[in-house]
Write an enzyme that holds these catalytic residues in place. Structure first.
Site, short mmCIF file in Angstrom:
data_model
loop_
_atom_site.label_atom_id
_atom_site.label_comp_id
_atom_site.label_asym_id
_atom_site.label_seq_id
_atom_site.Cartn_x
_atom_site.Cartn_y
_atom_site.Cartn_z
N LEU A 105 33.94 30.39 16.60
CA LEU A 105 33.02 31.07 16.70
C LEU A 105 33.07 32.32 16.52
CD1 LEU A 105 30.06 28.48 17.49
CD2 LEU A 105 30.31 29.58 16.03
N ASP A 106 32.70 33.55 16.24
CA ASP A 106 32.82 35.31 16.30
C ASP A 106 32.52 35.33 17.95
OD1 ASP A 106 34.69 35.64 13.65
OD2 ASP A 106 32.39 35.84 13.10
#
Length: 296
Positions: A105-106
């Protein structure tokens, strides 16, 4: 006799680290075989007998375990960050076994991140061919119509990159912002942000709420829950016996397609709370909503 495999693959399956991290460890001289330090990840073995990591013998791989982590925003999905930024390993409970994230996930994306002790399971869950749907909720500034979102079911090409079918629906507007739910199965790098920016929206909050049959539910930001053994066994059986789910056609939405193809429901063990973060806790009923207010 076991099938010969690269040492990085065997160590990843044993839950030591990801393949990329293991290759880095070999380059650093931290892995040895029968006392001799290895200098190449191309070493082929049938077992981990005689292999040591930092001088410690590698134990036989244990049964795979899977955890549901509610990743906070502003935390990297990485083993380490040389610039000193906080990573998921800085906020995970110290009593967890050695776990690896399933995908990423960023930095500024929050929500459900799967963690596993098994490198083989990690890879299987990440492969596009597994066709596992992921659901996100995005808050974005700008104007978009439901018709524009519905067109994404046909896929879209942006700057020469083809993004597959996306089931997108507008939930509601809050001032200058709009909340959009999106379900997709490819998970290309920054896919949700890229697609919405292409539609003229500026994403200012992104939450992953589901990965296959596993959901964020009402978990607190930073919390961890383990998927029970029975549920994990059933889920792995669907991966082993079911080919990639066929893409939805006609009136069938990806969301309905998700319900039809991924029927295992996670029953996580009691959650282990970790230190609180400065981010507001998302307290959804079924799925998170802005402001912590439950859906009526």
């Amino acid at each position: 006799m076991a099938e010969p495999s690269r040492i990085a693959k065997l160590l990843a399956r044993a839950g030591i680290a990801s393949r990329r991290e293991i290759e880095r460890m070999i380059a650093e001289g931290r892995i040895a075989l029968d006392g001799k330090v290895l200098d190449t990840p191309a070493t082929i073995l049938t077992s981990l007998k005689g292999v040591t990591v930092d001088g410690n013998p590698v134990k036989a791989a244990e049964a795979a375990r899977l955890f549901l982590f509610h990743k906070p925003s502003s935390v990297l999905t990485a083993e380490r960050d040389f610039s000193g930024r906080q990573t998921i390993y800085d906020v995970l409970p110290k009593d967890l076994p050695r776990v690896m994230p399933v995908g990423r996930l960023d930095l500024n994306t929050e929500g459900l991140l799967l963690l596993t002790t098994d490198g083989g399971l990690k890879r299987q869950l990440e492969l596009p061919s597994s066709g596992i749907p992921r659901t996100y909720r995005a808050r974005a500034m700008g104007s978009v119509t439901q018709a524009q979102l519905e067109d994404l079911i046909e896929g879209i090409t942006i700057d020469g990159v083809r993004y597959g079918q996306i089931d997108a629906n507008m939930e509601r507007r809050t001032g200058a912002n709009v909340w959009i739910e999106m379900t997709l199965s490819e998970g290309k790098n920054r896919e949700v942000r890229v697609v919405l920016e292409h539609l003229g929206l500026s994403v200012n909050r992104l939450i992953r709420t589901a990965y296959g049959p596993f959901t964020l539910g009402g978990s607190a930001v930073g919390s961890v829950a383990e998927v029970d053994e029975n549920t994990l066994t059933k889920f792995k059986a669907t991966l082993a016996t079911t080919p990639k789910p066929r893409a939805p056609t006609g009136e069938t939405s990806i969301r309905q397609h998700q319900r039809d193809n991924w029927r295992v429901k996670a029953k996580p063990a009691p959650r282990t709370a970790v230190k609180p973060t400065s981010r507001p806790t998302v307290k959804p009923t079924g799925r998170p909503r802005p402001g912590g207010k439950p859906r009526p």
